[in-house]
Design a protein around this motif. Structure first.
Motif, PDB file in Angstrom:
ATOM      1  N   THR A 169       0.857  -1.187   0.000  1.00  0.00           N
ATOM      2  CA  THR A 169       0.000   0.000   0.000  1.00  0.00           C
ATOM      3  C   THR A 169       0.889   1.232   0.000  1.00  0.00           C
ATOM      4  OG1 THR A 169      -1.636  -1.186   1.328  1.00  0.00           O
ATOM      5  CG2 THR A 169      -1.875   1.199   1.184  1.00  0.00           C
ATOM      6  N   PHE A 170       0.797   2.026  -1.055  1.00  0.00           N
ATOM      7  CA  PHE A 170       1.596   3.247  -1.173  1.00  0.00           C
ATOM      8  C   PHE A 170       0.687   4.454  -1.406  1.00  0.00           C
ATOM      9  CE2 PHE A 170       4.509  -0.137  -2.739  1.00  0.00           C
ATOM     10  CZ  PHE A 170       5.513   0.004  -1.786  1.00  0.00           C
ATOM     11  N   PRO A 171       0.969   5.582  -0.797  1.00  0.00           N
ATOM     12  CA  PRO A 171       2.041   5.789   0.179  1.00  0.00           C
ATOM     13  C   PRO A 171       1.675   5.329   1.593  1.00  0.00           C
ATOM     14  CG  PRO A 171       0.897   7.837  -0.178  1.00  0.00           C
ATOM     15  CD  PRO A 171       0.272   6.840  -1.111  1.00  0.00           C
ATOM     16  N   GLY A 172       0.433   4.883   1.807  1.00  0.00           N
ATOM     17  CA  GLY A 172       0.032   4.432   3.128  1.00  0.00           C
ATOM     18  C   GLY A 172      -0.103   5.592   4.096  1.00  0.00           C
ATOM     19  N   SER A 173      -0.146   5.260   5.370  1.00  0.00           N
ATOM     20  CA  SER A 173      -0.280   6.294   6.404  1.00  0.00           C
ATOM     21  C   SER A 173       0.566   5.902   7.613  1.00  0.00           C
ATOM     22  CB  SER A 173      -1.742   6.468   6.814  1.00  0.00           C
ATOM     23  OG  SER A 173      -2.280   5.243   7.271  1.00  0.00           O
ATOM     24  N   PRO A 174       0.999   6.887   8.398  1.00  0.00           N
ATOM     25  CA  PRO A 174       1.880   6.587   9.530  1.00  0.00           C
ATOM     26  C   PRO A 174       1.143   5.935  10.688  1.00  0.00           C
ATOM     27  CG  PRO A 174       1.324   8.908   9.525  1.00  0.00           C
ATOM     28  CD  PRO A 174       0.730   8.326   8.269  1.00  0.00           C
ATOM     29  N   ALA A 175       1.819   5.023  11.382  1.00  0.00           N
ATOM     30  CA  ALA A 175       1.247   4.375  12.561  1.00  0.00           C
ATOM     31  C   ALA A 175       1.547   5.214  13.794  1.00  0.00           C
ATOM     32  CB  ALA A 175       1.823   2.976  12.728  1.00  0.00           C
ATOM     33  N   GLY A 176       0.554   5.361  14.658  1.00  0.00           N
ATOM     34  CA  GLY A 176       0.743   6.121  15.880  1.00  0.00           C
ATOM     35  C   GLY A 176       1.272   5.300  17.030  1.00  0.00           C
ATOM     36  N   GLY A 177       1.244   3.986  16.901  1.00  0.00           N
ATOM     37  CA  GLY A 177       1.693   3.106  17.980  1.00  0.00           C
ATOM     38  C   GLY A 177       1.599   1.673  17.516  1.00  0.00           C
ATOM     39  N   GLY A 178       1.453   0.758  18.462  1.00  0.00           N
ATOM     40  CA  GLY A 178       1.253  -0.646  18.097  1.00  0.00           C
ATOM     41  C   GLY A 178       2.504  -1.476  18.135  1.00  0.00           C
ATOM     42  N   SER A 179       3.602  -0.946  17.598  1.00  0.00           N
ATOM     43  CA  SER A 179       4.869  -1.666  17.663  1.00  0.00           C
ATOM     44  C   SER A 179       6.015  -0.684  17.483  1.00  0.00           C
ATOM     45  CB  SER A 179       4.917  -2.782  16.618  1.00  0.00           C
ATOM     46  OG  SER A 179       6.032  -3.634  16.865  1.00  0.00           O
ATOM     47  N   ASP A 180       7.243  -1.182  17.591  1.00  0.00           N
ATOM     48  CA  ASP A 180       8.399  -0.303  17.769  1.00  0.00           C
ATOM     49  C   ASP A 180       8.735   0.574  16.573  1.00  0.00           C
ATOM     50  OD1 ASP A 180       9.471  -1.033  20.520  1.00  0.00           O
ATOM     51  OD2 ASP A 180       9.287  -3.005  19.606  1.00  0.00           O
ATOM     52  N   TYR A 181       8.320   0.208  15.367  1.00  0.00           N
ATOM     53  CA  TYR A 181       8.616   1.070  14.231  1.00  0.00           C
ATOM     54  C   TYR A 181       7.955   2.435  14.382  1.00  0.00           C
ATOM     55  CZ  TYR A 181       3.980  -0.049  12.259  1.00  0.00           C
ATOM     56  OH  TYR A 181       2.629  -0.198  12.037  1.00  0.00           O
ATOM     57  N   ALA A 182       6.866   2.485  15.171  1.00  0.00           N
ATOM     58  CA  ALA A 182       6.176   3.757  15.390  1.00  0.00           C
ATOM     59  C   ALA A 182       7.057   4.758  16.131  1.00  0.00           C
ATOM     60  CB  ALA A 182       4.882   3.518  16.167  1.00  0.00           C
ATOM     61  N   SER A 183       7.984   4.281  16.955  1.00  0.00           N
ATOM     62  CA  SER A 183       8.899   5.180  17.676  1.00  0.00           C
ATOM     63  C   SER A 183       9.758   5.967  16.689  1.00  0.00           C
ATOM     64  CB  SER A 183       9.795   4.373  18.622  1.00  0.00           C
ATOM     65  OG  SER A 183       9.035   3.632  19.541  1.00  0.00           O
ATOM     66  N   PHE A 184      10.144   5.327  15.597  1.00  0.00           N
ATOM     67  CA  PHE A 184      10.985   5.968  14.589  1.00  0.00           C
ATOM     68  C   PHE A 184      10.144   6.808  13.634  1.00  0.00           C
ATOM     69  CE2 PHE A 184      13.305   2.469  16.315  1.00  0.00           C
ATOM     70  CZ  PHE A 184      14.626   2.851  16.306  1.00  0.00           C
ATOM     71  N   LEU A 185       8.976   6.287  13.269  1.00  0.00           N
ATOM     72  CA  LEU A 185       8.068   7.034  12.400  1.00  0.00           C
ATOM     73  C   LEU A 185       7.724   8.395  12.986  1.00  0.00           C
ATOM     74  CD1 LEU A 185       5.335   4.604  10.993  1.00  0.00           C
ATOM     75  CD2 LEU A 185       6.773   6.158   9.690  1.00  0.00           C
ATOM     76  N   ALA A 186       7.531   8.431  14.298  1.00  0.00           N
ATOM     77  CA  ALA A 186       7.159   9.681  14.955  1.00  0.00           C
ATOM     78  C   ALA A 186       8.226  10.760  14.774  1.00  0.00           C
ATOM     79  CB  ALA A 186       6.901   9.438  16.442  1.00  0.00           C
TER      80      ALA A 186
END
Length: 518
Positions: A413-430
């Motif tokens: 899914t592009f470009p998709g949307s940012p995750a606000g939480g749920g797992s550790d990649y969200a720490s970097f996305l923020a």
């Protein structure tokens, strides 16, 4: 003439085959061959789940896991270290025995909840009671409250069936299935209304019962599957809290309701270990050309301790470790630095990864890509662009190099949307860094293994995990080799239909670096 045409076709086909053969990447071929013919996943899984065991933050087992991972990486020639990010309440689980001794003798299936004080080796013996059925209001509840003194209180609803819905759907008549669901919905609504009339909710009522002199709390957090319960932490400070499997809990409830006065003996031994340091484990293969640019292979290392944390997140851990082994063996001098981040205390709020983001701004700044895996044992089936406008350009390039037998299962899914939480990649996305979730097929994850007493080695599907390790290793290789730095340009987020306001990019949150206080 026909012969000439035939020879031309053969020559053309041979040339095409030759060109394709020349296009094959020997590093990728070697990674795939090694992963399929000499996989270390079974051994990694056995050592982590069976030998080390569950990895609750603050326990000796969590520390053992960090030390084990470092030694395992060193055996592969990979530098690894523990990085302290905070402190937690130190605690160690001991033996739990839950036995009904009246009106007959039967050993029950259950366990003490995490961070619960010990009963000592002698345990406690007490009568079991249920909450009153028709609580009028908070005043009447306060009048009843002294009756809990010295008793074990059942604080979960008695489930009307221990069969999961899919079992009813397969065997029951349509009318019977619907009747069961309607009755269960009505019972659940009545239970919640009854609790609310006490002036408390299902959580806040527990310390009230403890304060009133209850001898212990008995819960049953059924996960809507055969023999499976969610196992979390205790909310009592001095008395035991145990979770019983549905079958035994329901029996106790019926006995108490019918006036047969069940009595239990509970031994729930544990140790308080004071404040203990908490860590992330970081493994690193240094970049040869762009050492200040990074690829991170991400998976949380901690687990709840109802089972052994096999699919949450033992399998994610195994994927990243195996991918690092493959990379070190066949791509030992990557252009960019490749890191495996095994984060602590994800289950209590992404604490380990949030701490790493705060403590290592240089890594976040230089991040080429992060790949995170954290939702069960299944093959990866979804990858989103995470809200980065140009994510298609680089992710699709990297995925193109992955064997078709793996990518054919993946929906992008592009470009998709940012995750606000749920797992550790969200720490970097923020922080606006390109971090992506490798989302997998769930294999009944939410009911049967997520935070449950059944999250154990036997639930691992090694063919799927092997595919994920290959996928991750190749993505890391391609991201490292890419001539371009990944774009961090974000999409314009859409309007939130509930609020009528434009959605905003997630904001960074600080970790809890001093957690688990009683």
């Amino acid at each position: 003439m026909k012969r000439v045409i035939y020879l031309f076709i053969i020559a053309f086909a041979f040339n095409i085959t030759n060109v394709k053969a020349q296009e094959k990447d020997p590093t990728i071929e070697a990674i795939v061959k090694e992963a399929n013919e000499n996989s270390q996943l079974e051994n990694i899984g056995h050592e982590l789940m069976d030998v080390v065991g569950p990895r609750l933050v603050g326990t000796p087992q969590m520390l053992n896991a960090h030390n084990w991972a470092i030694e395992k990486y060193k055996s592969w020639g990979i530098d690894a270290r523990k990085e302290k990010w905070g402190e937690w309440r130190g605690w160690e689980r001991g033996i739990t025995h839950i036995d009904m001794i009246e009106p007959r003798v039967q050993s029950l299936s259950g366990m003490q909840l995490a961070w619960n004080p010990s009963t000592g080796s002698k345990g406690i013996t007490a009568e079991v009671i249920v909450l009153p059925k028709n609580i009028k209001d908070s005043i009447s509840f306060q009048k009843w409250l002294p009756s809990v003194k010295g008793k074990l209180v059942l604080i979960s609803m008695k489930q009307p069936t221990g069969r999961p819905d899919y079992n009813w759907e397969e065997f029951a008549t349509e009318e019977s299935f619907q009747k069961m669901k309607d009755e269960r919905d009505a019972q659940t609504k009545a239970w919640r209304e009854n609790i609310s009339k006490t002036g408390y909710n299902t959580r806040s009522i527990i310390p009230v019962l403890e304060e009133a002199g209850a001898a212990g709390i008995i819960a049953s957090n059924w996960s809507r599957g055969f023999g499976v319960n969610k196992i979390f932490s205790a909310r009592t400070k001095k008395i035991p809290t145990v979770d019983l499997e549905l079958e035994d809990y329901g029996m106790l409830y019926r006995l108490a309701e019918s006036g047969h006065t069940p009595k239990l003996k509970i031994i729930a031994e544990s140790k308080e270990l004071g404040r203990v340091p908490t860590f992330n484990t970081i493994a690193e293969i240094k970049g040869s050309e762009k050492p200040d640019e990074y690829i991170i292979l991400s998976a949380h290392f901690d687990s709840w301790d109802g089972g052994t944390g096999a699919t949450d997140n033992g399998t994610g851990t195994m994927v990243m470790m195996e991918a690092m082994r493959l990379i070190k063996k066949y791509y030992p001098n990557p252009k960019r630095t490749i890191i495996a981040g095994h984060w602590g205390s994800e289950e209590q709020g992404l604490n380990g990864s949030r701490a790493f983001v705060e403590d290592h701004p240089e890594v976040v700044e230089g991040l080429q890509a992060l790949f995170n895996q954290d939702n069960g044992t299944g093959r990866v089936v979804r990858i989103s662009g995470g809200g980065f406008l140009n994510s298609y350009d680089y992710l699709s390039r990297w995925l193109y190099a992955v064997p078709n037998n793996i990518t054919k299962h993946i929906e992008t899914t592009f470009p998709g949307s940012p995750a606000g939480g749920g797992s550790d990649y969200a720490s970097f996305l923020a922080k606006g860094a390109p971090a992506f979730s490798l989302s997998s097929l769930n294999w009944s994850y939410w009911n049967y293994t997520w935070h449950t007493n059944r999250d154990t080695y036997d639930k691992i599907v090694f063919d799927d995990v092997r595919n994920n390790a290959i996928l991750t290793a190749i993505l890391a290789y391609m991201a490292s080799e890419d001539a371009e730095k990944t774009s961090r340009e974000k999409i314009v987020l859409p309007i939130n239909p509930r609020t009528g306001k434009q959605r905003t990019w997630p904001t960074p949150r600080s970790p809890n670096r001093d957690g688990g206080r009683n």
